[in-house]
Design a protein around this motif. Structure first.
Motif, PDB file in Angstrom:
ATOM      1  N   TRP A 190       0.812  -1.217   0.000  1.00 29.45           N
ATOM      2  CA  TRP A 190       0.000   0.000   0.000  1.00 29.45           C
ATOM      3  C   TRP A 190       0.856   1.284   0.000  1.00 29.45           C
ATOM      4  O   TRP A 190       0.404   2.342   0.404  1.00 29.45           O
ATOM      5  CB  TRP A 190      -0.973   0.003   1.176  1.00 29.45           C
ATOM      6  N   CYS A 191       2.099   1.185  -0.429  1.00 25.12           N
ATOM      7  CA  CYS A 191       2.966   2.360  -0.557  1.00 25.12           C
ATOM      8  C   CYS A 191       3.042   2.803  -2.018  1.00 25.12           C
ATOM      9  O   CYS A 191       3.038   1.983  -2.925  1.00 25.12           O
ATOM     10  CB  CYS A 191       4.378   2.047  -0.065  1.00 25.12           C
ATOM     11  N   ASN A 192       3.138   4.109  -2.235  1.00 30.47           N
ATOM     12  CA  ASN A 192       3.314   4.668  -3.574  1.00 30.47           C
ATOM     13  C   ASN A 192       4.642   5.416  -3.630  1.00 30.47           C
ATOM     14  O   ASN A 192       4.981   6.151  -2.697  1.00 30.47           O
ATOM     15  CB  ASN A 192       2.173   5.620  -3.917  1.00 30.47           C
ATOM     16  N   LEU A 193       5.378   5.240  -4.721  1.00 25.37           N
ATOM     17  CA  LEU A 193       6.705   5.840  -4.874  1.00 25.37           C
ATOM     18  C   LEU A 193       6.674   6.897  -5.984  1.00 25.37           C
ATOM     19  O   LEU A 193       6.103   6.669  -7.049  1.00 25.37           O
ATOM     20  CB  LEU A 193       7.722   4.757  -5.224  1.00 25.37           C
ATOM     21  N   PHE A 194       7.302   8.043  -5.716  1.00 27.09           N
ATOM     22  CA  PHE A 194       7.368   9.124  -6.701  1.00 27.09           C
ATOM     23  C   PHE A 194       8.782   9.686  -6.721  1.00 27.09           C
ATOM     24  O   PHE A 194       9.378   9.900  -5.654  1.00 27.09           O
ATOM     25  CB  PHE A 194       6.386  10.250  -6.347  1.00 27.09           C
ATOM     26  N   ASP A 195       9.313   9.925  -7.927  1.00 25.31           N
ATOM     27  CA  ASP A 195      10.640  10.541  -7.989  1.00 25.31           C
ATOM     28  C   ASP A 195      10.562  12.050  -8.136  1.00 25.31           C
ATOM     29  O   ASP A 195      11.576  12.740  -8.029  1.00 25.31           O
ATOM     30  CB  ASP A 195      11.463   9.935  -9.136  1.00 25.31           C
ATOM     31  N   ARG A 196       9.357  12.569  -8.374  1.00 23.45           N
ATOM     32  CA  ARG A 196       9.163  14.018  -8.441  1.00 23.45           C
ATOM     33  C   ARG A 196       7.981  14.404  -7.564  1.00 23.45           C
ATOM     34  O   ARG A 196       6.964  13.722  -7.543  1.00 23.45           O
ATOM     35  CB  ARG A 196       8.886  14.476  -9.876  1.00 23.45           C
ATOM     36  N   GLN A 197       8.118  15.520  -6.870  1.00 22.68           N
ATOM     37  CA  GLN A 197       7.034  15.948  -5.998  1.00 22.68           C
ATOM     38  C   GLN A 197       5.806  16.388  -6.799  1.00 22.68           C
ATOM     39  O   GLN A 197       4.669  16.252  -6.331  1.00 22.68           O
ATOM     40  CB  GLN A 197       7.508  17.111  -5.114  1.00 22.68           C
ATOM     41  N   GLU A 198       6.019  16.885  -8.017  1.00 21.45           N
ATOM     42  CA  GLU A 198       4.897  17.304  -8.854  1.00 21.45           C
ATOM     43  C   GLU A 198       3.947  16.127  -9.114  1.00 21.45           C
ATOM     44  O   GLU A 198       2.737  16.309  -9.247  1.00 21.45           O
ATOM     45  CB  GLU A 198       5.394  17.862 -10.190  1.00 21.45           C
ATOM     46  N   ASP A 199       4.520  14.921  -9.187  1.00 20.77           N
ATOM     47  CA  ASP A 199       3.700  13.743  -9.456  1.00 20.77           C
ATOM     48  C   ASP A 199       2.755  13.439  -8.294  1.00 20.77           C
ATOM     49  O   ASP A 199       1.670  12.904  -8.492  1.00 20.77           O
ATOM     50  CB  ASP A 199       4.585  12.526  -9.731  1.00 20.77           C
ATOM     51  N   ILE A 200       3.191  13.784  -7.074  1.00 22.86           N
ATOM     52  CA  ILE A 200       2.329  13.574  -5.909  1.00 22.86           C
ATOM     53  C   ILE A 200       1.111  14.470  -6.005  1.00 22.86           C
ATOM     54  O   ILE A 200      -0.020  14.050  -5.768  1.00 22.86           O
ATOM     55  CB  ILE A 200       3.094  13.863  -4.594  1.00 22.86           C
TER      56      ILE A 200
END
Length: 357
Positions: free
Chosen positions: A282-292
């Motif tokens: 149930w974790c989500n990974l993002f390399d850019r904060q804009e994607d969050i």
């Protein structure tokens, strides 16, 4: 600085303390079958001794946040400790960092510079990280004195008030150690964050994390502007835990993670994507904060669409119910008319006269 150590940090114990009520209740995880079976045979003196010890331990837990004064000023709203779920989410990353520097998770030196009541030590100990430093110290005075403890990783949920996060980001940029910072969404959008966010990648939960306020650290919580009756009602609805305090979830939050210089962020992201580092489902990974932001916006749009669909379904259901009521009324009226219709040989005229005479 003070040498005072809370009980949770003196000697971490493998077996967690449990209250007498929990130990005697077969429906609780801490149920002690041996104690339960022998309880009736114990003398009154022995029972009194056990009950007295239990009451003292409970009182110590309730006063753990107020039993000594902190050597720094703190906003009462900052008195929150992180849920164990948040630490479980980043545990696989900590384990991999330990492997890369040639140590074990239990020996990985973790430094949390912001102290509340020390529960972070217990949570990380349960996950296998037993070398955790979290003391009632003024972090900024420690920096000025040049007494920052030796550590392999900095991990913290910093105070959200004032300029704490900005000062923490500056320290981490100069510290040259991996850093895992749990930050609320609204703080992550501040202008000063833009200078640092390229150094981090981000991990978000599907549901917002809970936080816990140790008892006594917010003595007037829920009372501001409320009468006594309303205040009691609010307190009765609060979720409380003897070990942790009062549960709340004031902000949605996510992890800022930097694994440099041990591993590049890009390398860790690729290892997670290939499941060599396996995060919880149930974790989500993002390399850019804009994607969050985009993901959250999409989630909000989806929620709006779902709510609109629910409203539309409710209208349709209401129309169907009204149509059903109309049909039932029509049927009822028809049945009543049939009951009132004249039998053959009776009078057909409305005025009651017989047309055959």
């Amino acid at each position: 600085m003070t040498d005072t150590k809370p009980p949770s940090q003196q000697h971490p114990q493998k077996q967690q303390w449990a209250s007498l009520a929990d130990r005697l209740n077969p429906n609780r995880p801490a149920f002690d079958a041996q104690l339960k079976s022998s309880w009736k045979t114990l003398s009154k003196k022995e029972k009194k001794r056990i009950i007295t010890q239990d009451r003292k331990a409970i009182q110590a837990l309730k006063s753990r946040g107020t039993s000594y004064s902190l050597p720094f000023e703190a906003d009462t709203d900052d008195h929150c400790e992180t849920s164990h779920v948040a630490y479980a989410h980043i545990a696989p990353i900590l384990t991999y960092i330990a492997e890369q520097i040639g140590t074990t998770p239990s020996n990985l030196r973790i430094y949390d510079p912001y102290y509340c009541a020390g529960t972070v030590v217990q949570h990380l100990n349960k996950l296998g990280f037993e070398n955790v430093y979290n003391q009632p110290e003024d972090f900024y005075q420690v920096i000025r004195d040049g007494c920052v403890p030796q550590h392999d990783v900095l991990l913290t949920n910093p105070p959200y008030s004032g300029d704490h996060f900005e000062r923490l980001l500056k320290f981490c940029s100069e510290n040259n150690k991996p850093a895992l910072l749990l930050i609320p969404d609204h703080l992550s959008k501040k202008k000063y964050v833009q200078d640092y966010r390229d150094k981090y990648f981000f991990l978000t939960p599907v549901e917002r994390y809970f936080y816990w306020t140790p008892e006594g650290l917010r003595p007037n919580e829920g009372n501001d502007g409320d009468d006594q009756k309303t205040s009691k009602k609010k307190k009765s609805k609060q979720h409380k835990n003897l070990m942790l305090g009062t549960r709340n979830s004031p902000f949605a939050s996510h992890w800022f993670i930097c694994t440099n210089p041990v591993l590049s962020n890009e390398k860790v992201i690729s290892l997670i994507q290939s499941e060599e580092i396996k995060l919880l489902d149930w974790c989500n990974l993002f390399d850019r904060q804009e994607d969050i932001v985009q993901a959250n916006s999409f989630r909000k749009r989806k929620e709006i669409e779902q709510n609109e669909c629910k409203v539309e379904c409710a209208y349709q259901q209401q129309e169907q119910e009204e149509e059903g009521q109309r049909k039932r009324r029509k049927k009822k009226n028809r049945v009543q008319k049939e009951k009132c219709a004249p039998v053959n040989g009776g009078t057909d005229a409305v005025d009651g006269s017989n047309p055959f005479f």
